[in-house]
Design a protein around this motif. Structure first.
Motif, PDB file in Angstrom:
ATOM      1  N   GLY A 145     -19.958 -28.074 -35.735  1.00  0.00           N
ATOM      2  CA  GLY A 145     -19.424 -26.899 -35.154  1.00  0.00           C
ATOM      3  C   GLY A 145     -19.077 -26.308 -36.684  1.00  0.00           C
ATOM      4  O   GLY A 145     -17.347 -25.673 -35.967  1.00  0.00           O
ATOM      5  N   CYS A 146     -20.007 -25.703 -36.842  1.00  0.00           N
ATOM      6  CA  CYS A 146     -18.783 -24.458 -38.341  1.00  0.00           C
ATOM      7  C   CYS A 146     -19.220 -23.236 -37.816  1.00  0.00           C
ATOM      8  O   CYS A 146     -18.778 -22.763 -39.020  1.00  0.00           O
ATOM      9  N   GLY A 147     -19.232 -22.767 -36.737  1.00  0.00           N
ATOM     10  CA  GLY A 147     -18.616 -21.578 -36.472  1.00  0.00           C
ATOM     11  C   GLY A 147     -19.318 -20.862 -36.758  1.00  0.00           C
ATOM     12  O   GLY A 147     -21.141 -20.879 -37.177  1.00  0.00           O
ATOM     13  N   ILE A 206     -24.053 -26.987 -37.974  1.00  0.00           N
ATOM     14  CA  ILE A 206     -24.085 -27.064 -36.915  1.00  0.00           C
ATOM     15  C   ILE A 206     -23.412 -26.570 -36.271  1.00  0.00           C
ATOM     16  O   ILE A 206     -22.112 -27.349 -36.201  1.00  0.00           O
ATOM     17  N   ASP A 207     -23.819 -25.131 -35.625  1.00  0.00           N
ATOM     18  CA  ASP A 207     -22.971 -24.561 -34.295  1.00  0.00           C
ATOM     19  C   ASP A 207     -24.202 -24.393 -33.537  1.00  0.00           C
ATOM     20  O   ASP A 207     -24.734 -24.337 -33.435  1.00  0.00           O
ATOM     21  N   LYS A 208     -23.501 -24.539 -32.036  1.00  0.00           N
ATOM     22  CA  LYS A 208     -24.356 -24.164 -30.613  1.00  0.00           C
ATOM     23  C   LYS A 208     -24.018 -22.759 -29.954  1.00  0.00           C
ATOM     24  O   LYS A 208     -25.236 -21.817 -29.413  1.00  0.00           O
ATOM     25  N   ARG A 248     -21.463 -16.932 -33.025  1.00  0.00           N
ATOM     26  CA  ARG A 248     -21.165 -17.436 -34.315  1.00  0.00           C
ATOM     27  C   ARG A 248     -22.042 -17.298 -35.461  1.00  0.00           C
ATOM     28  O   ARG A 248     -21.681 -16.653 -36.226  1.00  0.00           O
ATOM     29  N   ALA A 292     -27.801 -25.614 -32.377  1.00  0.00           N
ATOM     30  CA  ALA A 292     -28.142 -26.818 -31.836  1.00  0.00           C
ATOM     31  C   ALA A 292     -26.630 -27.581 -31.450  1.00  0.00           C
ATOM     32  O   ALA A 292     -25.461 -26.839 -31.683  1.00  0.00           O
ATOM     33  N   ASP A 293     -27.085 -28.003 -29.919  1.00  0.00           N
ATOM     34  CA  ASP A 293     -25.778 -28.660 -29.432  1.00  0.00           C
ATOM     35  C   ASP A 293     -25.582 -30.450 -30.185  1.00  0.00           C
ATOM     36  O   ASP A 293     -26.769 -30.883 -30.903  1.00  0.00           O
ATOM     37  N   VAL A 294     -24.567 -30.566 -31.117  1.00  0.00           N
ATOM     38  CA  VAL A 294     -24.034 -31.582 -32.318  1.00  0.00           C
ATOM     39  C   VAL A 294     -24.404 -33.319 -31.366  1.00  0.00           C
ATOM     40  O   VAL A 294     -24.525 -34.046 -31.971  1.00  0.00           O
ATOM     41  N   ILE A 295     -24.187 -32.601 -30.145  1.00  0.00           N
ATOM     42  CA  ILE A 295     -24.408 -34.448 -29.018  1.00  0.00           C
ATOM     43  C   ILE A 295     -26.003 -35.124 -29.429  1.00  0.00           C
ATOM     44  O   ILE A 295     -25.884 -36.037 -29.027  1.00  0.00           O
ATOM     45  N   LEU A 302     -14.218 -29.137 -39.017  1.00  0.00           N
ATOM     46  CA  LEU A 302     -12.969 -28.490 -39.151  1.00  0.00           C
ATOM     47  C   LEU A 302     -13.012 -27.449 -37.960  1.00  0.00           C
ATOM     48  O   LEU A 302     -13.796 -26.635 -36.935  1.00  0.00           O
ATOM     49  N   TYR A 303     -11.471 -28.000 -37.262  1.00  0.00           N
ATOM     50  CA  TYR A 303     -10.937 -26.616 -36.110  1.00  0.00           C
ATOM     51  C   TYR A 303     -11.657 -26.940 -35.059  1.00  0.00           C
ATOM     52  O   TYR A 303     -11.616 -26.193 -34.086  1.00  0.00           O
ATOM     53  N   ASN A 345     -12.218 -27.135 -30.554  1.00  0.00           N
ATOM     54  CA  ASN A 345     -11.905 -26.630 -29.701  1.00  0.00           C
ATOM     55  C   ASN A 345     -11.375 -28.261 -29.566  1.00  0.00           C
ATOM     56  O   ASN A 345     -11.265 -29.045 -29.094  1.00  0.00           O
ATOM     57  N   TRP A 348     -13.626 -34.812 -29.107  1.00  0.00           N
ATOM     58  CA  TRP A 348     -14.588 -35.505 -29.728  1.00  0.00           C
ATOM     59  C   TRP A 348     -14.182 -37.179 -30.389  1.00  0.00           C
ATOM     60  O   TRP A 348     -15.782 -37.827 -29.479  1.00  0.00           O
ATOM     61  N   PHE A 404     -11.643 -19.722 -39.021  1.00  0.00           N
ATOM     62  CA  PHE A 404     -10.217 -20.640 -38.347  1.00  0.00           C
ATOM     63  C   PHE A 404      -8.627 -21.182 -39.067  1.00  0.00           C
ATOM     64  O   PHE A 404      -7.747 -20.619 -38.656  1.00  0.00           O
TER      65      PHE A 404
END
Ligand SMILES: C[S@@+](CC[C@H](N)C(=O)[O-])C[C@H]1O[C@@H](n2cnc3c(N)ncnc32)[C@H](O)[C@@H]1O
Length: 220
Positions: free
Chosen positions: A62-64, A84-86, A90, A111-114, A133-134, A136, A148, A203
């Motif tokens: 979720g690195c933004g 990685i961020d979807k 961003r 990509a989606d980390v899920i 990091l931060y 949502n 998470w 953030f």
């Protein structure tokens, strides 16, 4: 991001009452959602590079914008940092067209980390530290499953690496993450306030400049 950010408000006053039962359920029923073809394609591209480099990995999920991953790559020149961020929007500072950035010791993936977390786990990447990091906060009571630690992928994610660091501006998120980690891992888990001297992410900067208390949960 110059405007002030509001502090997180919630209809929850402490750790969610369903957190423990949810985690037990997720431990008993491993998450099996099929990977999306898009995720698999981007993962294999990263996996090939990683297998050739054989460096210790620092993951920034979720690195933004990717700025925190860039900072981490400068701080750890002997490691490979993977952000990685979807969000295409961003990541656009680093990634223009093919959802992938690869320069020096930094890789950024859209990509989606899920999906990606589960593929990484199967491939046994040598991850030394995992940053969240931060994320949502999803602060409404009925949004626990979006945090998470309330998501069914959480036990899989913890299997990636023993050393994890979550940062958040919502104390309840940190407290829940601590409880969840203590339920699953035998490692020592700590919650502390962050003393800022250098910002690691956009953030973090925004929340700090808005006067928020910042928290960190780490495994030792
Ligand atoms: C609040 S922002 C924090 C960004 C950055 N870590 C920072 O501190 O500046 C949360 C980020 O998580 C990303 N995110 C949320 N769910 C995700 C998922 N399933 N896969 C990848 N990224 C995700 C969002 O796109 C967003 O960029």
């Amino acid at each position: 991001m110059s405007e002030k950010s509001s502090i997180v408000t919630s209809n929850q006053i402490g750790v969610h009452k369903d957190l423990e039962s949810k985690i037990k359920k997720h431990l008993a029923n491993p998450f099996r959602k099929p990977y999306r073809p898009f995720s698999a394609e981007i993962f294999y591209k990263a996996n090939e590079i990683i297998n050739n480099l054989k460096l210790p990995i620092i993951l920034d999920s979720g690195c933004g914008t990717g700025e925190s991953s860039y900072i981490l790559s400068q701080q750890h020149p002997d490691a490979l940092v993977i952000g990685i961020d979807k969000s295409e929007k961003r990541l656009e500072k680093f990634i223009s067209d093919d959802n992938f950035y690869d320069k020096d010791n930094l890789i950024l993936i859209r990509a989606d980390v899920i999906d990606i977390w589960r593929m990484i786990k199967q491939s046994n990447w040598n991850i030394h530290k995992h940053y969240l990091l931060y994320p949502n906060p999803w602060p409404k009571k009925d949004q626990l499953k979006r945090r998470w630690h309330g998501h069914p992928v959480f036990p899989e994610m913890l299997g990636l690496c023993d050393c994890i660091e979550l940062r958040t501006n919502w104390r309840i998120y940190a407290e829940e993450f601590l409880v969840a980690l203590r339920m699953i891992t035998s490692k020592e888990v700590l919650l502390s306030s962050i003393e800022i001297n250098q910002f690691i992410s956009p953030f973090e900067k925004k929340y700090y400049e808005s006067g928020h208390e910042l928290y960190r949960v780490t495994t030792a």
